[in-house]
Design a protein around this motif. Structure first.
Motif, short mmCIF file in Angstrom:
data_model
loop_
_atom_site.label_atom_id
_atom_site.label_comp_id
_atom_site.label_asym_id
_atom_site.label_seq_id
_atom_site.Cartn_x
_atom_site.Cartn_y
_atom_site.Cartn_z
N ARG A 54 -24.00 -28.62 -15.64
CA ARG A 54 -22.68 -28.18 -15.17
C ARG A 54 -21.96 -27.37 -16.25
N ALA A 55 -22.02 -27.84 -17.50
CA ALA A 55 -21.35 -27.10 -18.58
C ALA A 55 -21.99 -25.73 -18.77
N TYR A 56 -23.31 -25.66 -18.70
CA TYR A 56 -23.99 -24.38 -18.83
C TYR A 56 -23.60 -23.44 -17.69
N PHE A 57 -23.57 -23.98 -16.48
CA PHE A 57 -23.18 -23.15 -15.33
C PHE A 57 -21.77 -22.59 -15.54
N ASP A 58 -20.84 -23.46 -15.86
CA ASP A 58 -19.45 -23.04 -16.02
C ASP A 58 -19.27 -22.01 -17.14
N ALA A 59 -20.13 -22.09 -18.17
CA ALA A 59 -20.02 -21.19 -19.32
C ALA A 59 -20.88 -19.94 -19.18
N GLY A 60 -21.61 -19.81 -18.07
CA GLY A 60 -22.42 -18.61 -17.85
C GLY A 60 -23.81 -18.65 -18.46
N TYR A 61 -24.30 -19.82 -18.79
CA TYR A 61 -25.67 -20.00 -19.27
C TYR A 61 -26.52 -20.39 -18.06
N TYR A 62 -26.83 -19.41 -17.23
CA TYR A 62 -27.44 -19.70 -15.93
C TYR A 62 -28.89 -20.12 -16.02
N TRP A 63 -29.68 -19.47 -16.84
CA TRP A 63 -31.08 -19.88 -16.98
C TRP A 63 -31.14 -21.28 -17.55
N GLU A 64 -30.30 -21.56 -18.52
CA GLU A 64 -30.27 -22.86 -19.17
C GLU A 64 -29.84 -23.95 -18.18
N CYS A 65 -28.89 -23.63 -17.31
CA CYS A 65 -28.46 -24.54 -16.26
C CYS A 65 -29.65 -24.95 -15.41
N HIS A 66 -30.38 -23.97 -14.95
CA HIS A 66 -31.57 -24.22 -14.12
C HIS A 66 -32.57 -25.10 -14.88
N GLU A 67 -32.79 -24.79 -16.13
CA GLU A 67 -33.78 -25.50 -16.94
C GLU A 67 -33.48 -26.99 -17.01
N VAL A 86 -28.21 -30.48 -5.74
CA VAL A 86 -28.65 -30.00 -7.06
C VAL A 86 -29.47 -28.72 -6.90
N GLN A 87 -30.25 -28.63 -5.82
CA GLN A 87 -31.01 -27.40 -5.56
C GLN A 87 -30.06 -26.24 -5.30
N ALA A 88 -28.97 -26.50 -4.59
CA ALA A 88 -27.97 -25.46 -4.34
C ALA A 88 -27.38 -24.96 -5.65
N LEU A 89 -27.05 -25.88 -6.55
CA LEU A 89 -26.47 -25.47 -7.83
C LEU A 89 -27.48 -24.69 -8.67
N ILE A 90 -28.73 -25.14 -8.68
CA ILE A 90 -29.79 -24.43 -9.41
C ILE A 90 -29.94 -23.01 -8.86
N GLN A 91 -29.99 -22.89 -7.55
CA GLN A 91 -30.20 -21.57 -6.95
C GLN A 91 -28.98 -20.67 -7.10
N LEU A 92 -27.79 -21.26 -7.13
CA LEU A 92 -26.60 -20.45 -7.37
C LEU A 92 -26.61 -19.93 -8.81
N ASN A 94 -29.26 -19.33 -10.48
CA ASN A 94 -30.29 -18.29 -10.47
C ASN A 94 -29.75 -17.00 -9.84
N ALA A 95 -28.93 -17.12 -8.79
CA ALA A 95 -28.33 -15.93 -8.17
C ALA A 95 -27.45 -15.19 -9.18
N ARG A 96 -26.68 -15.95 -9.94
CA ARG A 96 -25.81 -15.32 -10.94
C ARG A 96 -26.62 -14.70 -12.07
N LEU A 97 -27.74 -15.33 -12.41
CA LEU A 97 -28.64 -14.75 -13.40
C LEU A 97 -29.22 -13.44 -12.87
N LYS A 98 -29.60 -13.41 -11.61
CA LYS A 98 -30.15 -12.18 -11.02
C LYS A 98 -29.11 -11.05 -11.04
N LEU A 99 -27.85 -11.39 -10.88
CA LEU A 99 -26.80 -10.36 -10.98
C LEU A 99 -26.80 -9.76 -12.39
N ARG A 100 -26.92 -10.61 -13.40
CA ARG A 100 -26.97 -10.11 -14.78
C ARG A 100 -28.18 -9.23 -15.02
N MET A 101 -29.23 -9.50 -14.28
CA MET A 101 -30.47 -8.74 -14.42
C MET A 101 -30.46 -7.49 -13.53
N ASP A 102 -29.34 -7.23 -12.86
CA ASP A 102 -29.18 -6.10 -11.95
C ASP A 102 -30.20 -6.16 -10.81
#
Length: 148
Positions: A54-67, A86-92, A94-102
């Motif tokens: 949760r802390a990683y998600f909120d701070a923008g560490y999306y790959w780390e959140c998933h991990e 929890v799968q929804a949060l992991i995939q969300l 990942n979606a935000r990570l994909k945005l960073r990856m364009d």
């Protein structure tokens, strides 16, 4: 390294595949080890792995959140609301990570998957400390970014 919410230590950087270096393979092992086969489903949200995710998600560490949340997901029973949440949060994340990856198409597809998981969750109770309406708002915020 700065502390995030709940005293969670931030990794040295957010890992973005193709853009930043990957963390050492064992970097998150101690956090993931907080979830064991003895952890009751009702207590999954109290584990270090869930708090860090949760802390990683909120701070923008999306790959780390998933991990780290993968350990929680693996302990949640198949077909349970906890597993879907929890799968929804992991995939969300990942979606935000994909945005960073364009990669907006991948992000859009992942947002659709998140909504499908949330559709299977009860709307009137918190699941792992998260509720469906809040998660849906986060999906909409992510989708709004796709429109810009």
């Amino acid at each position: 390294m700065p502390d995030l919410a709940g005293g969670v230590t931030a990794p040295p950087h957010a890992y973005v595949p193709g853009q930043t270096p990957r963390h050492p393979e064992d970097w998150f092992d101690g956090i993931k080890a907080s979830v064991t086969t003895a952890t009751p489903v009702a207590d999954l949200h109290t584990t270090q792995a869930f708090h860090a995710g949760r802390a990683y998600f909120d701070a923008g560490y999306y790959w780390e959140c998933h991990e780290v949340l993968e350990a929680v997901w693996m302990q949640a029973p198949e077909g349970s609301a906890e597993r879907d949440m929890v799968q929804a949060l992991i995939q969300l994340a990942n979606a935000r990570l994909k945005l960073r990856m364009d990669r907006p198409r991948a992000a859009r597809r992942l947002c659709d998957m998140v909504m499908a998981h949330l559709a299977r969750c009860p709307r009137d109770i918190a699941i792992l400390g998260l509720d469906v309406p809040q998660m849906q708002r986060w999906v909409m915020e992510t989708q709004d970014t796709l429109k810009k």
